[in-house]
Design a protein around this motif. Structure first.
Motif, PDB file in Angstrom:
ATOM      1  N   ALA A  39     -30.824  17.860   6.915  1.00 10.32           N
ATOM      2  CA  ALA A  39     -31.874  18.463   7.740  1.00 10.32           C
ATOM      3  C   ALA A  39     -32.863  17.443   8.271  1.00 10.32           C
ATOM      4  O   ALA A  39     -33.594  17.720   9.228  1.00 10.32           O
ATOM      5  N   VAL A  40     -32.889  16.254   7.687  1.00  8.85           N
ATOM      6  CA  VAL A  40     -33.892  15.243   8.035  1.00  8.85           C
ATOM      7  C   VAL A  40     -33.260  14.141   8.872  1.00  8.85           C
ATOM      8  O   VAL A  40     -32.177  13.649   8.564  1.00  8.85           O
ATOM      9  N   GLU A  54     -39.181  18.687   0.270  1.00  6.55           N
ATOM     10  CA  GLU A  54     -40.208  19.677   0.617  1.00  6.55           C
ATOM     11  C   GLU A  54     -39.657  20.726   1.581  1.00  6.55           C
ATOM     12  O   GLU A  54     -39.982  21.908   1.477  1.00  6.55           O
ATOM     13  N   VAL A  55     -38.834  20.299   2.518  1.00  6.66           N
ATOM     14  CA  VAL A  55     -38.199  21.253   3.437  1.00  6.66           C
ATOM     15  C   VAL A  55     -37.250  22.158   2.667  1.00  6.66           C
ATOM     16  O   VAL A  55     -37.219  23.382   2.863  1.00  6.66           O
ATOM     17  N   ALA A  80     -37.213  16.906  11.266  1.00  5.48           N
ATOM     18  CA  ALA A  80     -36.405  17.757  10.401  1.00  5.48           C
ATOM     19  C   ALA A  80     -36.130  19.068  11.123  1.00  5.48           C
ATOM     20  O   ALA A  80     -36.974  19.565  11.869  1.00  5.48           O
ATOM     21  N   GLU A  81     -34.958  19.616  10.882  1.00  7.29           N
ATOM     22  CA  GLU A  81     -34.581  20.901  11.479  1.00  7.29           C
ATOM     23  C   GLU A  81     -33.584  21.586  10.554  1.00  7.29           C
ATOM     24  O   GLU A  81     -32.593  20.978  10.134  1.00  7.29           O
ATOM     25  N   GLN A 363     -48.855  27.014   1.151  1.00  9.12           N
ATOM     26  CA  GLN A 363     -49.101  25.850   0.301  1.00  9.12           C
ATOM     27  C   GLN A 363     -47.887  24.912   0.301  1.00  9.12           C
ATOM     28  O   GLN A 363     -48.030  23.692   0.280  1.00  9.12           O
ATOM     29  N   GLN A 364     -46.701  25.476   0.344  1.00  5.98           N
ATOM     30  CA  GLN A 364     -45.504  24.649   0.436  1.00  5.98           C
ATOM     31  C   GLN A 364     -45.418  23.977   1.806  1.00  5.98           C
ATOM     32  O   GLN A 364     -45.020  22.802   1.910  1.00  5.98           O
ATOM     33  N   LEU A 365     -45.815  24.692   2.850  1.00 11.23           N
ATOM     34  CA  LEU A 365     -45.845  24.082   4.182  1.00 11.23           C
ATOM     35  C   LEU A 365     -46.848  22.929   4.212  1.00 11.23           C
ATOM     36  O   LEU A 365     -46.599  21.886   4.832  1.00 11.23           O
TER      37      LEU A 365
END
Length: 377
Positions: A39-40, A54-55, A80-81, A363-365
């Motif tokens: 994803a990165v 984190e994603v 990242a996607e 918070q995770q974002l």
């Protein structure tokens, strides 16, 4: 003579050393999956594995709801996607209230064209009757959600909500007619009250600025053609589909559909203060106005949420964890296009999270956002 350690003595010393450290060290994090790493991108602007983790947490952690799409843009490039199962880069996602910010961009273009004035009375015909106190409501009041109109966004029971009545029940065919008919409950400019009805009034004003016709199809075409020519086509928003009611009014507070990359392009346009490849699509001064706090609410600008402290225990964003210059489009059930100019960031998160899940998800974002340094505007 060289002394040799006895194996038993060495083992005893090692155990003593470990015991003196106060217990076992931190547990190792589980290895990242191939999906998480894929994803990165290579030049993500942040530590690759940290960003991937984190994603990944946004998609896999319990208690966050369902993240269906995430795009992290850094300095105009995808960092990242990722999509959850059943969704991909071609999926159109409903905006919900993120549409409000797009409507504000259109209003800014009309102001730039000289067709509307920010601080003049809003051109709503029914408010211009002699003695009507609503005649003092300005375009700015509407954009900052401080019109003073009696609009109830969330009602108990739910069917008494102005928004629900307008979008889904008896008023859905002529949304602006219903919204503009509401009486005042406060002086214009006095208090902040978030309202989807207010944005429909703005969409109706846009249609009246573009055509004198009351024919629904003429109204729909006037607005859709304007958006297409002035915003969607120049920005390359090939997936964007706005909805209209039966009277031809853009449902500008709730219903636009686009894929995640197109939502990211809109965020990037704001980050670049309305400029796209050297063309000023939205006046720079207007974008700057959009992200100024309202006199009635420090965390709201022109149809845009601001990451500024509001002195209240609840906040729609996280001013303690990201620059106060950041801002966001926000939609029902956890739709976000978050922009942090001081970090060169635009982040799109689309999915489905209830109120409690949204608090944890944000918070995770913020964990993702904190991977990027603040470096000035």
């Amino acid at each position: 003579m060289k002394l040799r350690s006895h194996p038993l003595i060495a083992l005893t010393l090692a155990a003593t050393s470990l015991g003196s450290c106060g217990g076992p060290g931190p547990a190792e994090e589980p290895p990242l999956s191939a999906e998480a790493l894929a994803a990165v991108t290579q030049n993500a602007g942040a530590p690759t594995k940290a960003l991937a983790r984190e994603v990944d947490d946004l998609f896999t952690m319990d208690g966050l709801g369902e993240t269906r799409a995430l795009i992290v843009m850094h300095d105009g490039k995808i960092a990242a996607e990722r999509y959850s199962e059943g969704y991909d880069a071609d999926t159109r996602f409903v905006s919900w209230s993120m549409a409000k910010t797009v409507t504000a961009m259109m209003i800014g273009q009309l102001v730039g064209d000289g067709l509307l004035r920010l601080d003049s009375p809003a051109p709503v015909p029914r408010w211009q009757r002699s003695g009507d106190p609503r005649a003092d409501i300005t375009l700015r009041h509407l954009l900052q959600m401080r019109s003073g109109l009696e609009h109830t966004e969330v009602g108990e029971p739910l069917y008494e909500s102005s928004e629900v009545r307008m979008l889904f029940l008896e008023e859905r065919d002529n949304m602006a007619g219903f919204a503009t008919a509401q009486p005042p409950e406060a002086e214009p400019g006095e208090k902040f009250e978030y309202s989807s009805n207010t944005t429909v009034i703005l969409a109706d004003i846009a249609a009246r600025a573009l055509t004198d016709s009351s024919d629904p199809e003429a109204r729909r075409l006037a607005v859709s053609d304007y958006l297409q020519a002035r915003l969607f086509d120049p920005l390359g928003l090939t997936s964007m589909v706005p909805e209209f009611d039966r009277s031809g009014t853009l449902i500008g507070g709730s219903l636009m559909h686009a894929d995640a990359r197109d939502w990211a392009k809109l965020g990037e346009l704001l980050r670049r203060k309305g400029s796209n490849r050297g063309e000023q699509l939205v006046p720079r001064s207007w974008v700057e106005e959009m992200v100024k706090p309202s006199p009635a609410s420090s965390h709201y600008g022109l149809q845009t949420w601001l990451n500024r402290p509001n002195g209240e225990p609840q906040h729609p964003l996280f001013p303690d964890r990201a620059p106060h210059s950041a801002y966001s489009m926000i939609g029902h059930m956890g739709q976000y296009v978050f922009v942090s100019p001081e970090q060169g960031l635009t982040i799109v998160r689309l999915g489905h999270s209830n109120r409690e899940e949204r608090e944890a998800m944000l918070q995770q974002l913020a964990d993702v956002i904190e991977l990027y340094p603040v470096r000035g505007r």
